[in-house]
Write a protein that holds these residues in place. Structure first.
Motif, mmCIF file in Angstrom:
data_model
loop_
_atom_site.group_PDB
_atom_site.id
_atom_site.type_symbol
_atom_site.label_atom_id
_atom_site.label_comp_id
_atom_site.label_asym_id
_atom_site.label_seq_id
_atom_site.Cartn_x
_atom_site.Cartn_y
_atom_site.Cartn_z
ATOM 1 N N GLU A 164 4.311 15.569 -0.662
ATOM 2 C CA GLU A 164 5.604 15.168 -0.108
ATOM 3 C C GLU A 164 5.510 13.769 0.492
ATOM 4 N N ASN A 165 4.438 13.504 1.221
ATOM 5 C CA ASN A 165 4.239 12.178 1.810
ATOM 6 C C ASN A 165 4.076 11.113 0.720
ATOM 7 N N THR A 166 3.315 11.455 -0.322
ATOM 8 C CA THR A 166 3.136 10.524 -1.444
ATOM 9 C C THR A 166 4.491 10.177 -2.056
ATOM 10 N N PHE A 167 5.264 11.207 -2.343
ATOM 11 C CA PHE A 167 6.569 10.996 -2.972
ATOM 12 C C PHE A 167 7.499 10.183 -2.075
ATOM 13 N N ALA A 168 7.468 10.457 -0.772
ATOM 14 C CA ALA A 168 8.326 9.713 0.159
ATOM 15 C C ALA A 168 8.000 8.219 0.121
ATOM 16 N N HIS A 169 6.711 7.887 0.088
ATOM 17 C CA HIS A 169 6.327 6.469 0.044
ATOM 18 C C HIS A 169 6.642 5.836 -1.311
ATOM 19 N N ILE A 170 6.477 6.598 -2.377
ATOM 20 C CA ILE A 170 6.828 6.065 -3.698
ATOM 21 C C ILE A 170 8.324 5.805 -3.774
ATOM 22 N N SER A 171 9.107 6.707 -3.213
ATOM 23 C CA SER A 171 10.565 6.493 -3.249
ATOM 24 C C SER A 171 10.935 5.239 -2.454
ATOM 25 N N GLN A 172 10.211 4.955 -1.388
ATOM 26 C CA GLN A 172 10.480 3.733 -0.615
ATOM 27 C C GLN A 172 10.071 2.487 -1.414
ATOM 28 N N TYR A 173 9.037 2.631 -2.218
ATOM 29 C CA TYR A 173 8.632 1.511 -3.072
ATOM 30 C C TYR A 173 9.784 1.115 -4.003
ATOM 31 N N PHE A 174 10.554 2.084 -4.442
ATOM 32 C CA PHE A 174 11.668 1.818 -5.350
ATOM 33 C C PHE A 174 13.004 1.614 -4.620
ATOM 34 N N ASN A 175 12.956 1.554 -3.292
ATOM 35 C CA ASN A 175 14.164 1.334 -2.499
ATOM 36 C C ASN A 175 14.583 -0.135 -2.639
ATOM 37 N N PRO A 176 15.756 -0.405 -3.212
ATOM 38 C CA PRO A 176 16.188 -1.795 -3.429
ATOM 39 C C PRO A 176 16.475 -2.556 -2.129
ATOM 40 N N GLU A 177 16.588 -1.853 -1.029
ATOM 41 C CA GLU A 177 16.881 -2.517 0.245
ATOM 42 C C GLU A 177 15.633 -3.075 0.927
ATOM 43 N N LEU A 178 14.455 -2.720 0.442
ATOM 44 C CA LEU A 178 13.211 -3.194 1.053
ATOM 45 C C LEU A 178 12.714 -4.466 0.373
ATOM 46 N N ASN A 179 12.064 -5.320 1.183
ATOM 47 C CA ASN A 179 11.453 -6.516 0.602
ATOM 48 C C ASN A 179 10.137 -6.137 -0.083
ATOM 49 N N ILE A 180 9.584 -7.060 -0.824
ATOM 50 C CA ILE A 180 8.389 -6.770 -1.632
ATOM 51 C C ILE A 180 7.179 -6.384 -0.767
ATOM 52 N N GLN A 181 7.047 -6.993 0.419
ATOM 53 C CA GLN A 181 5.925 -6.646 1.298
ATOM 54 C C GLN A 181 6.016 -5.186 1.751
ATOM 55 N N ASP A 182 7.205 -4.767 2.152
ATOM 56 C CA ASP A 182 7.394 -3.385 2.591
ATOM 57 C C ASP A 182 7.222 -2.409 1.426
ATOM 58 N N LYS A 183 7.693 -2.814 0.266
ATOM 59 C CA LYS A 183 7.502 -1.974 -0.916
ATOM 60 C C LYS A 183 6.005 -1.779 -1.190
ATOM 61 N N ASN A 184 5.262 -2.869 -1.146
ATOM 62 C CA ASN A 184 3.822 -2.794 -1.420
ATOM 63 C C ASN A 184 3.069 -1.980 -0.363
ATOM 64 N N LYS A 185 3.506 -2.084 0.883
ATOM 65 C CA LYS A 185 2.901 -1.257 1.941
ATOM 66 C C LYS A 185 3.123 0.221 1.640
ATOM 67 N N ASN A 186 4.314 0.560 1.206
ATOM 68 C CA ASN A 186 4.624 1.949 0.879
ATOM 69 C C ASN A 186 3.837 2.430 -0.337
ATOM 70 N N LEU A 187 3.644 1.567 -1.302
ATOM 71 C CA LEU A 187 2.850 1.948 -2.475
ATOM 72 C C LEU A 187 1.399 2.211 -2.074
ATOM 73 N N ALA A 188 0.876 1.372 -1.206
ATOM 74 C CA ALA A 188 -0.498 1.564 -0.718
ATOM 75 C C ALA A 188 -0.608 2.875 0.067
ATOM 76 N N LYS A 189 0.390 3.175 0.875
ATOM 77 C CA LYS A 189 0.383 4.431 1.630
ATOM 78 C C LYS A 189 0.481 5.629 0.699
ATOM 79 N N ALA A 190 1.279 5.529 -0.347
ATOM 80 C CA ALA A 190 1.391 6.613 -1.337
ATOM 81 C C ALA A 190 0.031 6.859 -1.979
ATOM 82 N N TYR A 191 -0.636 5.793 -2.343
ATOM 83 C CA TYR A 191 -1.963 5.891 -2.955
ATOM 84 C C TYR A 191 -2.959 6.534 -1.991
ATOM 85 N N ASP A 192 -2.915 6.146 -0.734
ATOM 86 C CA ASP A 192 -3.806 6.723 0.272
ATOM 87 C C ASP A 192 -3.574 8.232 0.416
ATOM 88 N N HIS A 193 -2.320 8.652 0.418
ATOM 89 C CA HIS A 193 -2.014 10.087 0.508
ATOM 90 C C HIS A 193 -2.525 10.832 -0.733
#
Length: 172
Positions: free
Chosen positions: A37-66
């Motif tokens: 669930e945590n992985t999916f939540a961070h992946i969904s944030q990676y694809f959130n068009p309202e986030l900048n690229i830095q925040d998207k990449n942080k979320n992708l890294a967090k998804a990977y960590d989970h």
């Protein structure tokens, strides 16, 4: 890191580990559901068009960590389950002597080697927190592989006969 790396890890590392765990214990542990669930939540944030690229990449890294954490937990839970089964045999002289397809000495030696390997895996995990979790993951994979090999020396027919004999003896 990019999405392809995350999804490649999912397919090649997580899915086999999770499948082995669920197939072996016959259950889907709650902790795995939380990590997914945590992985999916961070992946969904990676694809959130309202986030900048830095925040998207942080979320992708967090998804990977989970995902790494979930994979590591799969192997650890597999080992804990196997350890319990092997410990049961180690404590029961009848099972050790009559229920295995290897000698009692060989069983004890291999079990001791696997326990040392598991300790090494745990030591790697603890010293590499936040640094190199893949090293611990690979060591736990080795523990589980060796655990499967030792579990495979259990003769289920012999174990069933032992169980039947114990029931018969206790009722007479």
């Amino acid at each position: 890191m990019d999405t392809e790396e995350v999804f490649e890890f999912y397919r090649t590392e997580f899915v086999p580990a999770y499948s082995d765990l669920v197939g072996y214990i016959g259950d889907k542990p709650r902790q795995m559901m939380i990590e997914l669930e945590n992985t999916f939540a961070h992946i969904s944030q990676y694809f959130n068009p309202e986030l900048n690229i830095q925040d998207k990449n942080k979320n992708l890294a967090k998804a990977y960590d989970h995902l790494i954490r979930a994979t590591l937990d799969c192997y650890k839970l597999l080992w804990v389950t196997m350890h319990g089964q092997l410990k049961d045999i180690e404590k029961d002289e009848t099972k050790r002597k009559l229920g295995l397809n290897i000698s009692e000495t060989e069983f004890r030696t291999k079990f001791q080697e696997i326990k040392k390997l598991a300790q090494e895996a745990r030591r790697i995990e603890m010293t590499s927190v936040g640094l190199a979790p893949i090293a611990a993951l690979n060591k736990y994979k080795e523990v589980v592989k060796d655990g499967y090999e030792l579990i495979d020396t259990i003769d289920e027919n012999k174990m069933q006969e032992i169980k039947s004999l114990k029931i018969f003896v206790s009722t007479t």
